[in-house]
Design an enzyme around this catalytic site. Structure first.
Site, mmCIF file in Angstrom:
data_model
loop_
_atom_site.group_PDB
_atom_site.id
_atom_site.type_symbol
_atom_site.label_atom_id
_atom_site.label_comp_id
_atom_site.label_asym_id
_atom_site.label_seq_id
_atom_site.Cartn_x
_atom_site.Cartn_y
_atom_site.Cartn_z
ATOM 1 C CB SER A 1 -0.861 -0.036 1.275
ATOM 2 O OG SER A 1 -1.521 1.178 1.500
ATOM 3 C CB SER B 1 7.618 10.261 10.110
ATOM 4 O OG SER B 1 6.726 11.347 10.200
ATOM 5 C CE1 TYR C 1 4.081 6.572 12.175
ATOM 6 C CE2 TYR C 1 4.161 8.967 12.312
ATOM 7 C CZ TYR C 1 4.276 7.806 11.569
ATOM 8 O OH TYR C 1 4.572 7.878 10.231
ATOM 9 C CE LYS D 1 7.391 6.072 11.229
ATOM 10 N NZ LYS D 1 7.756 5.032 10.265
ATOM 11 C CB THR E 1 -0.399 6.674 1.768
ATOM 12 O OG1 THR E 1 -0.327 6.984 3.159
ATOM 13 C CG2 THR E 1 0.854 7.154 1.066
HETATM 14 N N1 LIG Z 1 1.857 8.810 4.351
HETATM 15 C C1 LIG Z 1 2.514 9.695 5.055
HETATM 16 O O1 LIG Z 1 2.143 10.889 5.090
HETATM 17 C C2 LIG Z 1 3.735 9.304 5.830
HETATM 18 C C3 LIG Z 1 4.453 10.323 6.440
HETATM 19 C C4 LIG Z 1 5.593 9.992 7.160
HETATM 20 C C5 LIG Z 1 6.001 8.689 7.254
HETATM 21 N N2 LIG Z 1 5.279 7.714 6.666
HETATM 22 C C6 LIG Z 1 5.749 6.339 6.817
HETATM 23 O O2 LIG Z 1 5.767 5.713 5.558
HETATM 24 C C7 LIG Z 1 5.633 4.299 5.731
HETATM 25 C C8 LIG Z 1 4.577 3.779 4.772
HETATM 26 O O3 LIG Z 1 3.333 4.377 5.120
HETATM 27 P P1 LIG Z 1 2.190 4.699 4.038
HETATM 28 O O4 LIG Z 1 1.895 6.129 4.144
HETATM 29 O O5 LIG Z 1 2.531 4.139 2.737
HETATM 30 O O6 LIG Z 1 0.972 3.936 4.733
HETATM 31 P P2 LIG Z 1 0.043 2.719 4.254
HETATM 32 O O7 LIG Z 1 -0.459 2.991 2.891
HETATM 33 O O8 LIG Z 1 -0.921 2.512 5.353
HETATM 34 O O9 LIG Z 1 1.068 1.496 4.173
HETATM 35 C C9 LIG Z 1 1.575 0.894 5.325
HETATM 36 C C10 LIG Z 1 2.234 -0.418 4.939
HETATM 37 O O10 LIG Z 1 2.716 -1.051 6.152
HETATM 38 C C11 LIG Z 1 2.204 -2.388 6.208
HETATM 39 N N3 LIG Z 1 1.910 -2.816 7.561
HETATM 40 C C12 LIG Z 1 1.088 -2.202 8.452
HETATM 41 N N4 LIG Z 1 0.968 -2.962 9.559
HETATM 42 C C13 LIG Z 1 1.740 -4.071 9.359
HETATM 43 C C14 LIG Z 1 2.023 -5.230 10.125
HETATM 44 N N5 LIG Z 1 1.490 -5.411 11.340
HETATM 45 N N6 LIG Z 1 2.854 -6.153 9.599
HETATM 46 C C15 LIG Z 1 3.377 -6.006 8.371
HETATM 47 N N7 LIG Z 1 3.146 -4.929 7.592
HETATM 48 C C16 LIG Z 1 2.337 -3.973 8.083
HETATM 49 C C17 LIG Z 1 0.899 -2.324 5.408
HETATM 50 O O11 LIG Z 1 0.581 -3.609 4.918
HETATM 51 P P3 LIG Z 1 -0.612 -4.556 5.489
HETATM 52 O O12 LIG Z 1 -1.706 -3.645 5.973
HETATM 53 O O13 LIG Z 1 -0.964 -5.358 4.304
HETATM 54 O O14 LIG Z 1 -0.006 -5.349 6.576
HETATM 55 C C18 LIG Z 1 1.276 -1.386 4.275
HETATM 56 O O15 LIG Z 1 1.908 -2.109 3.253
HETATM 57 C C19 LIG Z 1 5.300 4.095 7.210
HETATM 58 O O16 LIG Z 1 6.464 3.698 7.901
HETATM 59 C C20 LIG Z 1 4.864 5.464 7.670
HETATM 60 O O17 LIG Z 1 5.086 5.664 9.049
HETATM 61 C C21 LIG Z 1 4.145 7.984 5.942
#
Ligand SMILES: NC(=O)c1ccc[n+]([C@@H]2O[C@H](COP(=O)([O-])OP(=O)(O)OC[C@H]3O[C@@H](n4cnc5c(N)ncnc54)[C@H](OP(=O)(O)O)[C@@H]3O)[C@@H](O)[C@H]2O)c1
Length: 282
Positions: free
Chosen positions: A33, A159, A172, A176, A207
């Site tokens: 995702s 993050s 969170y 981080k 996302t």
């Molecule tokens: N989007 C933002 O604004 C943002 C900002 C700063 C940092 N980040 C970081 O970017 C990274 C990706 O986030 P995203 O925004 O792409 O969010 P996302 O679309 O919710 O994706 C999160 C991913 O982590 C996996 N995941 C969640 N729980 C899990 C578990 N228990 N075991 C294994 N896999 C797990 C999910 O897969 P399943 O649900 O299939 O397990 C999914 O593939 C994260 O580390 C997040 O903290 C995002």
């Protein structure tokens, strides 16, 4: 003549960008995702050999099918990364696919939407297991094989909340922040041994992360935040992410104007705290 030379340099740079990951074995967590899925698409177009991890087998299968259709090799390695018993030994299973890992991208994660005072300790621990300890366990289990192969690269998704506190994100932000202490140290220790470490700090990226964010009692928030919706497209974030890995950067901020908060905190802390204190947190 100068125009030709500049044109050639731009062409060569683009070509290098297009083939950098070709044939490399990349293990990517959080690949089902958002940012991870966008990284996966770029890597499969470049012909990387892929191992992908998340907890949801059906979503992993869908992602892998897409990669395979575009001609890439892709293996799935499902795991609930909140469960350290499942995480232990996972690296050996990943290594069994292609015999090595060239690039490890530790990207899986979950956010939080709850005040510190309300958040149950179980939620604190779960977010720490997923966002911090799973990455530490995998890294410790992969390092020796990377070194034996002559080197490798580990990228971890932090993050901007790894750089400052933010309302409703205490667990969170803690996880981080912890990543920075661990992975910055690792990078300093191992760079001379050919292990490169990149810490990626996204701002707001469009996302589903807020849908899956945890409330105080561990239930999902199930809403798309405005900030998330207006965030940088995941595909653009993924391109910048892979460029940072390719350039062996130690740390990068990726996002829109929200990343300025990192500099405001560093150079004008009193202004940072004025802004942070004024953010609605209930
Ligand atoms: N989007 C933002 O604004 C943002 C900002 C700063 C940092 N980040 C970081 O970017 C990274 C990706 O986030 P995203 O925004 O792409 O969010 P996302 O679309 O919710 O994706 C999160 C991913 O982590 C996996 N995941 C969640 N729980 C899990 C578990 N228990 N075991 C294994 N896999 C797990 C999910 O897969 P399943 O649900 O299939 O397990 C999914 O593939 C994260 O580390 C997040 O903290 C995002």
């Amino acid at each position: 003549m100068t125009a030709y030379i500049i044109g050639f340099i731009i062409f060569a740079a683009k070509l290098i960008n297009m083939v950098f990951f070709q044939g490399k074995v990349v293990w990517l967590t959080g690949a089902s995702s958002g940012i991870g899925l966008a990284i996966l698409e770029l890597l499969s177009r470049q012909g990387a050999r892929l191992i992908i991890t998340s907890s949801d087998v059906s979503r992993l299968n869908l992602a892998a099918e897409k990669c395979i259709l575009s001609g890439a090799e892709c293996k799935i390695l499902p795991c609930d990364l909140t469960d350290s018993r499942q995480v232990s030994g996972l690296a050996a299973k990943a290594l069994a696919f292609f015999g090595k890992i060239d690039v490890l991208i530790l990207n899986a994660g979950k956010s939080q939407r709850a005040l510190t005072i309300d958040t149950s300790i179980e939620v604190d621990r779960l977010l720490m297991e997923l966002n911090y300890f799973s990455n530490v366990i995998i890294t410790k289990e992969i390092l020796n094989s990377m070194k034996a192969n002559g080197g490798g690269h580990i990228a971890v998704t932090s993050s901007i909340t790894g750089k400052f506190g933010f309302p409703l994100r205490s667990a969170y932000a803690a996880a981080k922040h912890a990543l920075h202490g661990f992975f910055e140290t690792l990078g300093i220790e191992e760079r001379k041994n050919g292990i490169f470490v990149t810490i990626i700090c996204p701002g707001r990226v469009n996302t589903p992360i807020s849908y899956n964010a945890l409330l105080a009692n561990g239930e999902s928030y199930n809403r798309l935040d405005k900030g998330q919706e207006n965030g940088m497209p995941a595909e653009l974030c993924a391109r910048k992410y892979l460029r940072a890995v390719q350039k062996k950067k130690r740390e990068v901020l990726i996002g829109n104007k929200e990343i300025l908060m990192v500099y405001i905190k560093r150079y004008f802390p009193s202004i940072f705290y004025k802004i942070a204190d004024s953010i609605k947190s209930t």
